[in-house]
Design an enzyme around this catalytic site. Structure first.
Site, PDB file in Angstrom:
ATOM      1  N   SER A  20      51.399  75.676  31.078  1.00  8.31           N
ATOM      2  CA  SER A  20      50.888  74.467  31.741  1.00  8.31           C
ATOM      3  C   SER A  20      50.163  74.866  33.011  1.00  8.31           C
ATOM      4  CB  SER A  20      52.046  73.550  32.167  1.00  8.31           C
ATOM      5  OG  SER A  20      52.906  73.268  31.082  1.00  8.31           O
ATOM      6  N   ASN A  30      48.741  75.715  39.867  1.00  6.51           N
ATOM      7  CA  ASN A  30      49.635  76.800  39.442  1.00  6.51           C
ATOM      8  C   ASN A  30      49.595  76.878  37.926  1.00  6.51           C
ATOM      9  OD1 ASN A  30      51.775  78.769  39.650  1.00  6.51           O
ATOM     10  ND2 ASN A  30      53.232  77.170  39.055  1.00  6.51           N
TER      11      ASN A  30
HETATM   12  C1  GRF Z   1      52.355  84.154  34.796  1.00  8.57           C
HETATM   13  O1  GRF Z   1      53.029  84.407  33.620  1.00  8.57           O
HETATM   14  C2  GRF Z   1      52.537  82.716  35.179  1.00  8.57           C
HETATM   15  O2  GRF Z   1      52.990  81.966  34.132  1.00  8.57           O
HETATM   16  C3  GRF Z   1      53.558  82.719  36.247  1.00  8.57           C
HETATM   17  O3  GRF Z   1      53.475  83.998  36.833  1.00  8.57           O
HETATM   18  C4  GRF Z   1      53.004  84.912  35.870  1.00  8.57           C
HETATM   19  C5  GRF Z   1      52.063  85.879  36.442  1.00  8.57           C
HETATM   20  O4  GRF Z   1      52.752  86.623  37.388  1.00  8.57           O
HETATM   21  N1  GRF Z   1      53.344  81.658  37.180  1.00  8.57           N
HETATM   22  P1  GRF Z   1      52.556  88.185  37.461  1.00  8.57           P
HETATM   23  O5  GRF Z   1      51.086  88.404  37.487  1.00  8.57           O
HETATM   24  O6  GRF Z   1      53.163  88.755  36.204  1.00  8.57           O
HETATM   25  O7  GRF Z   1      53.262  88.569  38.706  1.00  8.57           O
END
Ligand code: GRF
Length: 206
Positions: free
Chosen positions: A142, A108
């Site tokens: 991260s 993730n």
């Molecule tokens: C990213 O910023 C990541 O950090 C988090 O989800 C975001 C991407 O989601 N895990 P999305 O593409 O904006 O829905």
């Protein structure tokens, strides 16, 4: 790996920005992987349209309307059938209890420097608001292995950004996202090159 390329499944629930970034890197030849399957836990989000516009096979498994067990089963069955080398959560907002078979194959990206500012409800602007409230002068992103808690598994790599005086949550989010667009493909390429090892809770990048 078929075609000699790392086969990815990408899990989304929102705008799919990280997914689009990955596919752009693949198309540009700077990420040696292939997105085999996109799974969205929502049908009504921009990420589904973007994935389909990119010609990616896309499956919707609506979290709403399913029990936790039903969702778990459907998602697991779909992933077992696709059998990707690596599962990348990219803005995936549902908890998936990772079966043992997938241990070490699910990652993730989180928009903060874990272990701080993670956990249930810590996504999107909530993260950046919390970082600003805490008066931090550094934030970042991260990439980490997933376990069965939100934003919890061992970190593979991080990139930092400064928090600047007067930053709004949107300012900080934009600065962090620029680094996410570097960090996630970089981490995936490390897997493609066989350079990431997970031993218990210890990650080694060679
Ligand atoms: C990213 O910023 C990541 O950090 C988090 O989800 C975001 C991407 O989601 N895990 P999305 O593409 O904006 O829905």
């Amino acid at each position: 790996m078929s075609d000699g390329k790392l086969q990815l499944a990408v899990l989304i629930s929102g705008t799919g920005r990280s997914l689009v970034n990955m596919q752009e890197r693949i198309a540009a030849g700077t990420l040696d992987a292939k997105i085999k399957l996109v799974i969205s836990s929502r049908g009504d989000v921009a990420g589904v349209d973007r994935a389909r516009e990119l010609g990616l096979e896309t499956v919707i498994i609506e979290r709403r309307g399913l029990s936790a067990e039903e969702f778990q089963q459907k998602l697991t069955n779909t992933l077992v059938e696709a059998n990707p080398d690596l599962i990348c959560m990219a803005g995936f907002l549902s908890l998936w209890h990772i079966p043992d078979d997938f241990h070490g194959r699910v990652i993730n990206i989180h928009p903060a420097l874990l272990p701080d500012f993670g956990g249930k409800g810590m996504y999107g602007h909530h993260v950046h608001e919390a970082v600003l409230r805490a008066g931090k002068v550094v934030s970042g992103c991260s990439v980490h292995f997933c376990d069965n808690e939100y934003d919890h598994g061992p970190v593979i790599l991080q990139r930092q950004v400064p928090v600047k005086p007067g930053d709004t949550p949107d300012d900080l989010a934009a600065r962090v996202f620029e680094q996410e667009c570097i960090a996630y493909p970089e981490a995936i390429q490390l897997f493609a090159d066989g350079r990431v090892k997970l031993d218990g809770l210890t990650v080694t990048v060679s």
